[in-house]
Design a protein around this motif. Structure first.
Motif, PDB file in Angstrom:
ATOM      1  N   THR A  43       0.812  -1.214   0.000  1.00  0.00           N
ATOM      2  CA  THR A  43       0.000   0.000   0.000  1.00  0.00           C
ATOM      3  C   THR A  43       0.845   1.263   0.000  1.00  0.00           C
ATOM      4  OG1 THR A  43      -1.854  -1.095   1.108  1.00  0.00           O
ATOM      5  CG2 THR A  43      -1.742   1.302   1.288  1.00  0.00           C
ATOM      6  N   CYS A  44       1.820   1.349   0.890  1.00  0.00           N
ATOM      7  CA  CYS A  44       2.538   2.607   1.097  1.00  0.00           C
ATOM      8  C   CYS A  44       3.183   3.129  -0.181  1.00  0.00           C
ATOM      9  CB  CYS A  44       3.587   2.437   2.191  1.00  0.00           C
ATOM     10  SG  CYS A  44       4.408   3.993   2.618  1.00  0.00           S
ATOM     11  N   SER A  45       3.889   2.277  -0.889  1.00  0.00           N
ATOM     12  CA  SER A  45       4.650   2.763  -2.041  1.00  0.00           C
ATOM     13  C   SER A  45       3.816   2.901  -3.308  1.00  0.00           C
ATOM     14  CB  SER A  45       5.836   1.834  -2.315  1.00  0.00           C
ATOM     15  OG  SER A  45       5.389   0.524  -2.616  1.00  0.00           O
ATOM     16  N   THR A  46       2.745   2.135  -3.444  1.00  0.00           N
ATOM     17  CA  THR A  46       1.978   2.154  -4.694  1.00  0.00           C
ATOM     18  C   THR A  46       0.673   2.939  -4.611  1.00  0.00           C
ATOM     19  OG1 THR A  46       0.830   0.081  -4.162  1.00  0.00           O
ATOM     20  CG2 THR A  46       2.920  -0.092  -5.368  1.00  0.00           C
ATOM     21  N   ARG A  47       0.014   2.938  -3.475  1.00  0.00           N
ATOM     22  CA  ARG A  47      -1.311   3.562  -3.371  1.00  0.00           C
ATOM     23  C   ARG A  47      -1.566   4.137  -1.981  1.00  0.00           C
ATOM     24  NH1 ARG A  47      -1.480  -1.914  -3.575  1.00  0.00           N
ATOM     25  NH2 ARG A  47      -2.381  -3.010  -1.766  1.00  0.00           N
ATOM     26  N   GLY A  48      -0.489   4.536  -1.295  1.00  0.00           N
ATOM     27  CA  GLY A  48      -0.627   5.058   0.063  1.00  0.00           C
ATOM     28  C   GLY A  48       0.250   6.265   0.303  1.00  0.00           C
ATOM     29  N   CYS A  49       1.035   6.193   1.372  1.00  0.00           N
ATOM     30  CA  CYS A  49       1.742   7.376   1.858  1.00  0.00           C
ATOM     31  C   CYS A  49       2.694   7.999   0.841  1.00  0.00           C
ATOM     32  CB  CYS A  49       2.487   7.045   3.148  1.00  0.00           C
ATOM     33  SG  CYS A  49       3.270   5.434   3.215  1.00  0.00           S
ATOM     34  N   ASP A  50       3.410   7.209   0.060  1.00  0.00           N
ATOM     35  CA  ASP A  50       4.388   7.788  -0.861  1.00  0.00           C
ATOM     36  C   ASP A  50       3.740   8.579  -2.006  1.00  0.00           C
ATOM     37  OD1 ASP A  50       6.356   6.774   0.727  1.00  0.00           O
ATOM     38  OD2 ASP A  50       6.965   5.171  -0.638  1.00  0.00           O
ATOM     39  N   PRO A  51       2.846   7.982  -2.799  1.00  0.00           N
ATOM     40  CA  PRO A  51       2.202   8.788  -3.844  1.00  0.00           C
ATOM     41  C   PRO A  51       1.332   9.901  -3.269  1.00  0.00           C
ATOM     42  CG  PRO A  51       1.201   6.604  -3.711  1.00  0.00           C
ATOM     43  CD  PRO A  51       2.431   6.567  -2.872  1.00  0.00           C
ATOM     44  N   LYS A  52       0.757   9.668  -2.103  1.00  0.00           N
ATOM     45  CA  LYS A  52      -0.052  10.710  -1.462  1.00  0.00           C
ATOM     46  C   LYS A  52       0.799  11.944  -1.176  1.00  0.00           C
ATOM     47  CE  LYS A  52      -0.631  10.438   2.944  1.00  0.00           C
ATOM     48  NZ  LYS A  52      -1.041   9.918   4.273  1.00  0.00           N
ATOM     49  N   LYS A  53       1.987  11.723  -0.639  1.00  0.00           N
ATOM     50  CA  LYS A  53       2.854  12.857  -0.295  1.00  0.00           C
ATOM     51  C   LYS A  53       3.350  13.572  -1.550  1.00  0.00           C
ATOM     52  CE  LYS A  53       4.681  15.200   3.091  1.00  0.00           C
ATOM     53  NZ  LYS A  53       5.071  16.404   2.361  1.00  0.00           N
ATOM     54  N   ILE A  54       3.505  12.843  -2.649  1.00  0.00           N
ATOM     55  CA  ILE A  54       3.879  13.503  -3.908  1.00  0.00           C
ATOM     56  C   ILE A  54       2.803  14.499  -4.311  1.00  0.00           C
ATOM     57  CG2 ILE A  54       4.217  13.155  -6.383  1.00  0.00           C
ATOM     58  CD1 ILE A  54       5.616  10.503  -5.691  1.00  0.00           C
ATOM     59  N   LEU A  55       1.539  14.094  -4.220  1.00  0.00           N
ATOM     60  CA  LEU A  55       0.442  15.006  -4.562  1.00  0.00           C
ATOM     61  C   LEU A  55       0.346  16.158  -3.568  1.00  0.00           C
ATOM     62  CD1 LEU A  55      -2.459  12.558  -5.558  1.00  0.00           C
ATOM     63  CD2 LEU A  55      -0.631  13.483  -6.994  1.00  0.00           C
ATOM     64  N   LEU A  56       0.473  15.833  -2.286  1.00  0.00           N
ATOM     65  CA  LEU A  56       0.281  16.850  -1.255  1.00  0.00           C
ATOM     66  C   LEU A  56       1.338  17.937  -1.296  1.00  0.00           C
ATOM     67  CD1 LEU A  56      -0.781  14.679   1.837  1.00  0.00           C
ATOM     68  CD2 LEU A  56      -2.240  16.044   0.342  1.00  0.00           C
ATOM     69  N   GLN A  57       2.539  17.608  -1.779  1.00  0.00           N
ATOM     70  CA  GLN A  57       3.578  18.639  -1.807  1.00  0.00           C
ATOM     71  C   GLN A  57       3.172  19.806  -2.718  1.00  0.00           C
ATOM     72  OE1 GLN A  57       7.325  17.310  -3.420  1.00  0.00           O
ATOM     73  NE2 GLN A  57       6.388  16.372  -5.214  1.00  0.00           N
ATOM     74  N   PHE A  58       2.359  19.519  -3.726  1.00  0.00           N
ATOM     75  CA  PHE A  58       1.919  20.597  -4.614  1.00  0.00           C
ATOM     76  C   PHE A  58       0.901  21.491  -3.917  1.00  0.00           C
ATOM     77  CE2 PHE A  58       3.695  17.492  -7.505  1.00  0.00           C
ATOM     78  CZ  PHE A  58       4.398  18.291  -8.398  1.00  0.00           C
ATOM     79  N   THR A  59       0.016  20.894  -3.127  1.00  0.00           N
ATOM     80  CA  THR A  59      -0.942  21.731  -2.398  1.00  0.00           C
ATOM     81  C   THR A  59      -0.248  22.503  -1.284  1.00  0.00           C
ATOM     82  OG1 THR A  59      -1.610  19.888  -0.955  1.00  0.00           O
ATOM     83  CG2 THR A  59      -2.890  20.241  -2.949  1.00  0.00           C
ATOM     84  N   GLU A  60       0.832  21.947  -0.737  1.00  0.00           N
ATOM     85  CA  GLU A  60       1.624  22.694   0.248  1.00  0.00           C
ATOM     86  C   GLU A  60       2.214  23.947  -0.384  1.00  0.00           C
ATOM     87  OE1 GLU A  60       4.518  19.930   1.668  1.00  0.00           O
ATOM     88  OE2 GLU A  60       3.038  18.621   2.616  1.00  0.00           O
ATOM     89  N   MET A  61       2.697  23.806  -1.618  1.00  0.00           N
ATOM     90  CA  MET A  61       3.264  24.962  -2.318  1.00  0.00           C
ATOM     91  C   MET A  61       2.189  26.000  -2.632  1.00  0.00           C
ATOM     92  SD  MET A  61       6.246  23.436  -4.822  1.00  0.00           S
ATOM     93  CE  MET A  61       5.349  22.022  -5.492  1.00  0.00           C
ATOM     94  N   VAL A  62       0.989  25.510  -3.005  1.00  0.00           N
ATOM     95  CA  VAL A  62      -0.120  26.431  -3.248  1.00  0.00           C
ATOM     96  C   VAL A  62      -0.437  27.209  -1.979  1.00  0.00           C
ATOM     97  CG1 VAL A  62      -2.590  26.588  -3.761  1.00  0.00           C
ATOM     98  CG2 VAL A  62      -1.129  25.087  -5.134  1.00  0.00           C
TER      99      VAL A  62
END
Length: 454
Positions: A43-62
């Motif tokens: 889960t973590c690397s394919t459909r959990g924390c890792d891809p989630k954090k990739i997406l969230l970093q963009f909203t952090e920048m926003v």
């Protein structure tokens, strides 16, 4: 009759816990097989924390750019969501194939299906009957199924991670950390979000003082929270979905383009037929002792999220996989001791916690000191023009040892690790305040937090 294939150890689950155990076993010359009913990698690397954090970093920048509009930034950052998803897939797409190749290189046999236990030592997988001397259950968790009319219209965190575009409106059922994170992400990207919770508050495992501050802040982003409400059904309309719920005896509804089930996760064990192997389990997972060994069948171990002695955290899964792998190689050679485990809600700002909550501390210690406060007027918040920054630190009054820390800030996921080390090393307030950190930094603020006793 066809001969039954036999292994020294059969592992269920290819996430961090299962892979770690498998690699230890095969490197100690055991014949190993591993199985998973989803893409290899866990889960973590394919459909959990890792891809989630990739997406969230963009909203952090926003968020960071939005806070500084008219302070040197002319307008908030604009994000191309399609490009964001393409960037995420650079990381995720080849994980299953790389994981499978690694198994092949190590000489680990693998199966793309959940095994079903036939008895104490045999499973049926891919139509083959297989036996093993030891079994390791590392099958993780899956979304809790909501038993209501229209549940087929519910999406899960998997669907959010793969969103092709940001919906105009969305409703979340449940206010755990996954729901809060994704609700914050969508709201930051312009989606109107509603969160429905059947309990009285959000994020029940985190500190209430800081949760209340976070919820109040998220409401300013346009997120609507509905507490003490029970969702009764979901209806499909022409464009939207209609979520019907009961609040204070009144039947109400909310309409949105998407509805997400974020009501928590449960151990992924139902399909395994563990009763056939006399392996005891309950809602917390497979029941294990301090060796992470099944309490009812000594030939079984469980590690990672599916273990009754775990939390849904990837670093802890890796540790448990290491312990189980070694205990399979040399029976019960390593015990699992629960370390200080930090956890973070990756909202904007982030909410992080380690050690005891105030409620837990009051049960374990006669007297505690509480250091808490609003730090939005401190330098690090003001330089970001950030309106929310707060903390609560718990200390054993008798020994002055730090026993719990709870942080709400844009850097909480990093600074909580400082307190994690302090708690693990049983540092006193004085010892902690003697540490030298870079200035000006959020880490340096941690010492200042230990001066404002409640």
């Amino acid at each position: 009759m066809k001969e039954i294939k036999h292994y020294d150890v059969f592992i269920i689950g290819t996430g961090t816990a299962g892979r770690t155990a498998a690699e230890i076993c095969v490197k100690n010359n055991l014949k190993v097989a591993i199985a998973d009913n989803r893409e290899f990698g866990g889960t973590c690397s394919t459909r959990g924390c890792d891809p989630k954090k990739i997406l969230l970093q963009f909203t952090e920048m926003v968020t960071k750019s939005q806070l500084l509009v008219n302070q040197g930034i002319s307008q908030k950052l604009q994000v191309n969501w399609k490009d964001v998803q393409n960037f995420k897939r650079i990381y995720t797409d080849d994980i299953p194939s790389r994981t499978e190749k690694n198994f092949s290189d190590l000489g680990i046999d693998y199966y793309h299906q959940s095994p079903v236990f036939q008895n104490l030592s045999e499973v049926l997988v891919e139509g083959k009957l297989i036996s093993a001397a030891k079994f390791v259950i590392a099958s993780g968790m899956i979304p809790r199924e909501l038993n209501m009319e229209g549940r087929a219209f519910l999406d899960t965190s998997d669907d959010i991670l793969n969103l092709g575009k940001i919906p105009k409106t969305a409703t979340f059922i449940g206010t755990g950390y996954v729901g809060i994170e994704f609700a914050c992400m969508l709201a930051t990207m312009g989606c109107k979000v509603t969160m429905i919770e059947n309990g009285p508050k959000a994020l029940i495992q985190f500190d209430e003082y800081l949760v209340n501050k976070l919820v109040a802040h998220l409401e300013t982003l346009g997120i609507t929270f509905i507490f003490n409400a029970e969702v009764s059904s979901i209806e499909k309309l022409t464009k939207n979905l209609k979520v019907n719920y009961v609040l204070n005896g009144e039947i109400l509804s909310v309409r949105s383009r998407k509805v997400y089930n974020t009501a928590g996760r449960v151990p992924s064990i139902e399909m395994l037929a563990l009763d056939n192997a006399t392996v005891k389990f309950d809602k917390s997972g497979v029941l294990v002792n301090d060796f992470l060994q099944s309490v009812s069948n000594p030939n079984f171990y469980a590690c990672g999220d599916v273990s009754s002695k775990s939390l849904a955290l990837s670093p802890l899964a890796g540790l448990q996989g290491y312990i189980v792998g070694n205990n399979v190689v040399k029976e019960n050679s390593k015990e699992f001791e629960v370390p200080a485990i930090p956890s973070t809600v990756f909202s904007n700002p982030q909410l992080s916690s380690v050690g005891y909550t105030e409620e837990e501390a009051n049960k374990h210690f006669k007297n505690i000191k509480i250091y808490k406060g609003d730090a939005s007027h401190w330098y690090n918040a003001k330089k970001e023009n950030n309106p929310i920054y707060a903390y609560k630190i718990l200390v054993n009054e008798r020994t002055s040892v730090i026993i719990g820390a709870h942080l709400l800030s844009s850097e909480a996921n990093e600074t909580i690790n400082i307190f994690s080390m302090a708690i693990q090393q049983k540092m006193t307030v004085l010892q902690f305040k003697k540490q030298i950190f870079t200035y000006p930094s959020y880490s340096n603020d941690l010492k200042k937090m230990l001066t404002n006793e409640e």
